[in-house]
Design a protein around this motif. Structure first.
Motif, PDB file in Angstrom:
ATOM      1  N   PRO A   1       0.874  -1.278   0.181  1.00 11.05           N
ATOM      2  CA  PRO A   1       0.158  -0.111   0.153  1.00 11.05           C
ATOM      3  C   PRO A   1       0.731   1.346  -0.123  1.00 11.05           C
ATOM      4  O   PRO A   1       1.966   1.284   0.488  1.00 11.05           O
ATOM      5  CB  PRO A   1      -0.925  -0.304   1.399  1.00 11.05           C
ATOM      6  CG  PRO A   1      -0.062  -1.076   2.220  1.00 11.05           C
ATOM      7  CD  PRO A   1       0.752  -1.893   1.288  1.00 11.05           C
ATOM      8  N   GLY A   2       0.179   2.282  -0.625  1.00 10.70           N
ATOM      9  CA  GLY A   2       1.020   3.480  -0.746  1.00 10.70           C
ATOM     10  C   GLY A   2       2.035   3.453  -1.745  1.00 10.70           C
ATOM     11  O   GLY A   2       2.755   4.924  -1.656  1.00 10.70           O
ATOM     12  N   VAL A   3       2.339   2.853  -2.459  1.00 13.92           N
ATOM     13  CA  VAL A   3       3.385   2.994  -3.604  1.00 13.92           C
ATOM     14  C   VAL A   3       2.678   3.359  -4.705  1.00 13.92           C
ATOM     15  O   VAL A   3       1.372   2.881  -5.015  1.00 13.92           O
ATOM     16  CB  VAL A   3       4.097   1.340  -3.855  1.00 13.92           C
ATOM     17  CG1 VAL A   3       4.694   1.359  -4.830  1.00 13.92           C
ATOM     18  CG2 VAL A   3       4.468   0.904  -2.740  1.00 13.92           C
TER      19      VAL A   3
ATOM     20  N   LYS B   1     -11.628  -2.798  -2.159  1.00  9.55           N
ATOM     21  CA  LYS B   1     -12.139  -1.752  -3.335  1.00  9.55           C
ATOM     22  C   LYS B   1     -13.090  -0.837  -2.212  1.00  9.55           C
ATOM     23  O   LYS B   1     -13.605  -1.089  -1.302  1.00  9.55           O
ATOM     24  CB  LYS B   1     -12.796  -2.516  -4.319  1.00  9.55           C
ATOM     25  CG  LYS B   1     -12.286  -3.414  -5.132  1.00  9.55           C
ATOM     26  CD  LYS B   1     -13.226  -3.935  -6.300  1.00  9.55           C
ATOM     27  CE  LYS B   1     -12.484  -4.797  -7.210  1.00  9.55           C
ATOM     28  NZ  LYS B   1     -11.676  -5.661  -6.785  1.00  9.55           N
TER      29      LYS B   1
ATOM     30  N   ASP C   1      -4.306   3.889  -3.586  1.00  8.75           N
ATOM     31  CA  ASP C   1      -3.331   2.694  -3.695  1.00  8.75           C
ATOM     32  C   ASP C   1      -3.346   1.991  -2.386  1.00  8.75           C
ATOM     33  O   ASP C   1      -2.207   1.640  -1.734  1.00  8.75           O
ATOM     34  CB  ASP C   1      -1.861   3.253  -3.832  1.00  8.75           C
ATOM     35  CG  ASP C   1      -1.665   4.100  -5.211  1.00  8.75           C
ATOM     36  OD1 ASP C   1      -2.316   3.542  -6.127  1.00  8.75           O
ATOM     37  OD2 ASP C   1      -1.297   5.052  -5.404  1.00  8.75           O
ATOM     38  N   GLY C   2      -4.409   1.525  -1.849  1.00 12.56           N
ATOM     39  CA  GLY C   2      -4.721   0.718  -0.669  1.00 12.56           C
ATOM     40  C   GLY C   2      -4.526   1.626   0.649  1.00 12.56           C
ATOM     41  O   GLY C   2      -4.489   0.898   1.723  1.00 12.56           O
ATOM     42  N   VAL C   3      -4.335   3.039   0.599  1.00 13.68           N
ATOM     43  CA  VAL C   3      -4.007   3.729   1.978  1.00 13.68           C
ATOM     44  C   VAL C   3      -5.439   4.414   2.022  1.00 13.68           C
ATOM     45  O   VAL C   3      -5.787   5.224   1.245  1.00 13.68           O
ATOM     46  CB  VAL C   3      -3.032   4.574   1.825  1.00 13.68           C
ATOM     47  CG1 VAL C   3      -2.871   5.249   3.114  1.00 13.68           C
ATOM     48  CG2 VAL C   3      -1.808   3.854   1.545  1.00 13.68           C
TER      49      VAL C   3
ATOM     50  N   PRO D   1      -4.617  -2.788   1.557  1.00 13.98           N
ATOM     51  CA  PRO D   1      -4.633  -3.146   0.178  1.00 13.98           C
ATOM     52  C   PRO D   1      -5.508  -4.191  -0.246  1.00 13.98           C
ATOM     53  O   PRO D   1      -5.892  -5.014   0.265  1.00 13.98           O
ATOM     54  CB  PRO D   1      -3.208  -3.525   0.198  1.00 13.98           C
ATOM     55  CG  PRO D   1      -2.815  -4.018   1.582  1.00 13.98           C
ATOM     56  CD  PRO D   1      -3.333  -3.115   2.440  1.00 13.98           C
ATOM     57  N   GLY D   2      -5.746  -4.148  -1.508  1.00 12.44           N
ATOM     58  CA  GLY D   2      -6.877  -5.173  -2.148  1.00 12.44           C
ATOM     59  C   GLY D   2      -8.268  -4.921  -1.848  1.00 12.44           C
ATOM     60  O   GLY D   2      -9.082  -5.578  -1.891  1.00 12.44           O
TER      61      GLY D   2
ATOM     62  N   GLU E   1      -3.916   0.970   6.316  1.00  9.87           N
ATOM     63  CA  GLU E   1      -3.446   0.324   5.044  1.00  9.87           C
ATOM     64  C   GLU E   1      -4.337  -0.951   5.019  1.00  9.87           C
ATOM     65  O   GLU E   1      -4.392  -1.751   5.639  1.00  9.87           O
ATOM     66  CB  GLU E   1      -1.980  -0.001   5.148  1.00  9.87           C
ATOM     67  CG  GLU E   1      -1.023   1.264   5.524  1.00  9.87           C
ATOM     68  CD  GLU E   1       0.266   0.642   5.237  1.00  9.87           C
ATOM     69  OE1 GLU E   1       0.659  -0.529   5.786  1.00  9.87           O
ATOM     70  OE2 GLU E   1       1.045   1.539   5.011  1.00  9.87           O
TER      71      GLU E   1
ATOM     72  N   GLU F   1      -4.855  -1.002  -6.423  1.00  5.88           N
ATOM     73  CA  GLU F   1      -5.382  -0.938  -4.934  1.00  5.88           C
ATOM     74  C   GLU F   1      -4.576  -1.191  -3.957  1.00  5.88           C
ATOM     75  O   GLU F   1      -4.636  -2.183  -3.102  1.00  5.88           O
ATOM     76  CB  GLU F   1      -6.562  -1.774  -4.975  1.00  5.88           C
ATOM     77  CG  GLU F   1      -7.954  -1.144  -5.506  1.00  5.88           C
ATOM     78  CD  GLU F   1      -8.885  -2.304  -6.253  1.00  5.88           C
ATOM     79  OE1 GLU F   1      -8.364  -3.413  -6.050  1.00  5.88           O
ATOM     80  OE2 GLU F   1      -9.647  -1.946  -6.889  1.00  5.88           O
ATOM     81  N   GLY F   2      -3.109  -0.855  -4.136  1.00 10.11           N
ATOM     82  CA  GLY F   2      -2.121  -1.269  -3.294  1.00 10.11           C
ATOM     83  C   GLY F   2      -1.595  -2.763  -3.256  1.00 10.11           C
ATOM     84  O   GLY F   2      -0.834  -3.180  -2.546  1.00 10.11           O
ATOM     85  N   VAL F   3      -2.182  -3.668  -4.294  1.00  6.35           N
ATOM     86  CA  VAL F   3      -1.446  -4.860  -4.241  1.00  6.35           C
ATOM     87  C   VAL F   3      -0.790  -5.005  -5.543  1.00  6.35           C
ATOM     88  O   VAL F   3      -1.204  -4.711  -6.756  1.00  6.35           O
ATOM     89  CB  VAL F   3      -2.737  -6.007  -4.415  1.00  6.35           C
ATOM     90  CG1 VAL F   3      -2.104  -7.294  -4.514  1.00  6.35           C
ATOM     91  CG2 VAL F   3      -3.375  -5.576  -3.172  1.00  6.35           C
TER      92      VAL F   3
ATOM     93  N   TYR G   1      -0.350  -3.151 -11.046  1.00  5.47           N
ATOM     94  CA  TYR G   1      -0.452  -2.968  -9.678  1.00  5.47           C
ATOM     95  C   TYR G   1      -1.715  -2.376  -9.479  1.00  5.47           C
ATOM     96  O   TYR G   1      -2.169  -1.375 -10.344  1.00  5.47           O
ATOM     97  CB  TYR G   1       0.514  -1.959  -9.405  1.00  5.47           C
ATOM     98  CG  TYR G   1       0.562  -1.312  -7.754  1.00  5.47           C
ATOM     99  CD1 TYR G   1       0.907  -1.821  -6.653  1.00  5.47           C
ATOM    100  CD2 TYR G   1       0.078   0.002  -7.778  1.00  5.47           C
ATOM    101  CE1 TYR G   1       0.788  -1.042  -5.829  1.00  5.47           C
ATOM    102  CE2 TYR G   1      -0.111   0.483  -6.462  1.00  5.47           C
ATOM    103  CZ  TYR G   1       0.341  -0.003  -5.442  1.00  5.47           C
ATOM    104  OH  TYR G   1       0.297   0.610  -4.251  1.00  5.47           O
TER     105      TYR G   1
ATOM    106  N   TYR H   1       1.628   1.099  12.704  1.00  8.87           N
ATOM    107  CA  TYR H   1       2.398   0.543  11.607  1.00  8.87           C
ATOM    108  C   TYR H   1       3.256   1.714  11.062  1.00  8.87           C
ATOM    109  O   TYR H   1       2.955   3.078  11.624  1.00  8.87           O
ATOM    110  CB  TYR H   1       1.592   0.078  10.421  1.00  8.87           C
ATOM    111  CG  TYR H   1       0.612   1.116   9.843  1.00  8.87           C
ATOM    112  CD1 TYR H   1      -0.641   1.174  10.264  1.00  8.87           C
ATOM    113  CD2 TYR H   1       1.240   1.912   8.782  1.00  8.87           C
ATOM    114  CE1 TYR H   1      -1.352   2.123   9.621  1.00  8.87           C
ATOM    115  CE2 TYR H   1       0.322   2.942   7.941  1.00  8.87           C
ATOM    116  CZ  TYR H   1      -1.035   3.010   8.597  1.00  8.87           C
ATOM    117  OH  TYR H   1      -1.807   3.949   8.053  1.00  8.87           O
TER     118      TYR H   1
END
Lengths: 130, 149
Positions: free
Chosen positions: A44-46, B65, B125-127, B62-63, B60, A107-109, A105, A81
């Motif tokens: 995440p965050g990339v 939606k 981006d998952g955040v 990720p994945g 966080e 949704e952070g995955v 890439y 975290y």
């Protein structure tokens, strides 16, 4: 049904990352589909252009740059975290075709597709009845 | 089952000894934060901080939606609900399975009152970032001192 080729082992990073800051080891799923190996990593965050994937001598390196989201001296009521780059190295013992490695890439995955080399693909052998 | 990413380098000395009083007081209130626990670890992990007139909650996920995410604020409790689908169907061969899947719920008790109507959230981006403007009564206010001379 495990064979000696099916366990991508992790290795220590060959070299220390040169960028300052903390690095995290992303959690991953490693899945084998018929003719490809999938590595699915939570990063995440990339942003997509901050991802560096390198494959050499059977060693797959994933590096995701994460832009700092706020000042380092930020104080928190709750801090569960940390935020930093993602870095992980895999030893791929499957025979794969480096030229056809792709990644996406969303949704952070991060998903890395490692297509098996022609020789390593499962093949069904037809038996001729006489 | 839910997995939490582990910090490889422990963040030592994060809490200096000179925390100001207000901060300590709020930290005390946070001792009551009651996460809903899944598999022994509250998910998702969150960071909570304040800046100016807002409280921020970041997680966080990720994945997940945006349409599978449900955020609500009731009183001073923020609830994050969502679910994540597996990377592949169960029939596939998993050589490694570290990523948690399924539903999660987490309730976070906020340290100050917030203006429920103005809460905003974004997922990039998952955040997930939730912006919670403080309630009028909870905002810092400068008091003018009247001098009678």
């Amino acid at each position: 049904m495990a064979t000696q080729t099916t366990h991508p082992a992790e290795t220590q990073p060959a070299a220390e990352p040169t960028r300052p800051g903390q690095h995290y080891r992303p959690v991953v799923d490693i899945v084998e589909h018929g003719d490809e190996l999938l590595i699915v990593a939570d990063m995440p965050g990339v942003t997509a252009d901050g991802i560096d994937i390198h494959f050499e001598d059977g060693q797959l390196t994933i590096h995701g740059q994460v832009r700092p989201r706020r000042e380092a001296q930020q104080r928190y009521f709750l801090e569960e975290y940390g935020v930093g780059d993602f870095y992980r190295v895999f030893q791929i013992s499957q025979q794969i075709d480096p030229a056809r490695i792709t990644a996406d890439y969303a949704e952070g995955v991060l998903t890395v597709h490692l297509p098996k080399a022609e020789a390593a693909r499962p093949r069904k052998i037809a038996v001729q009845a006489r | 089952m839910v997995t939490r990413r582990v910090n490889v380098w422990p963040n030592l000395g994060q809490w200096g000894d000179a925390l100001d009083r207000q901060f300590n007081e709020l930290w005390g209130k946070l001792a009551h934060v009651a996460p809903v626990v899944a598999g022994g670890v509250a998910y998702p992990s969150i960071n909570l901080w304040e800046q100016g007139d807002n409280l921020y909650v970041e997680a966080e996920i990720p994945g997940v939606k945006a349409e599978e995410l449900e955020i609500s604020v009731v009183g001073n409790e923020l609830t994050l609900k969502g679910r994540r689908a597996p990377a592949a169907e169960d029939a596939a061969t998993f050589h490694r399975r570290e990523r948690g899947v399924g539903s999660f719920t987490r309730v976070v008790r906020l340290p100050v009152e917030v203006d429920n109507a103005q809460v905003q959230a974004s997922l990039n981006d998952g955040v997930l970032l939730v912006t919670l403007p403080k309630h009028e009564a909870a905002k810092p206010r400068k008091i003018k001192v009247a001098s009678t001379t």
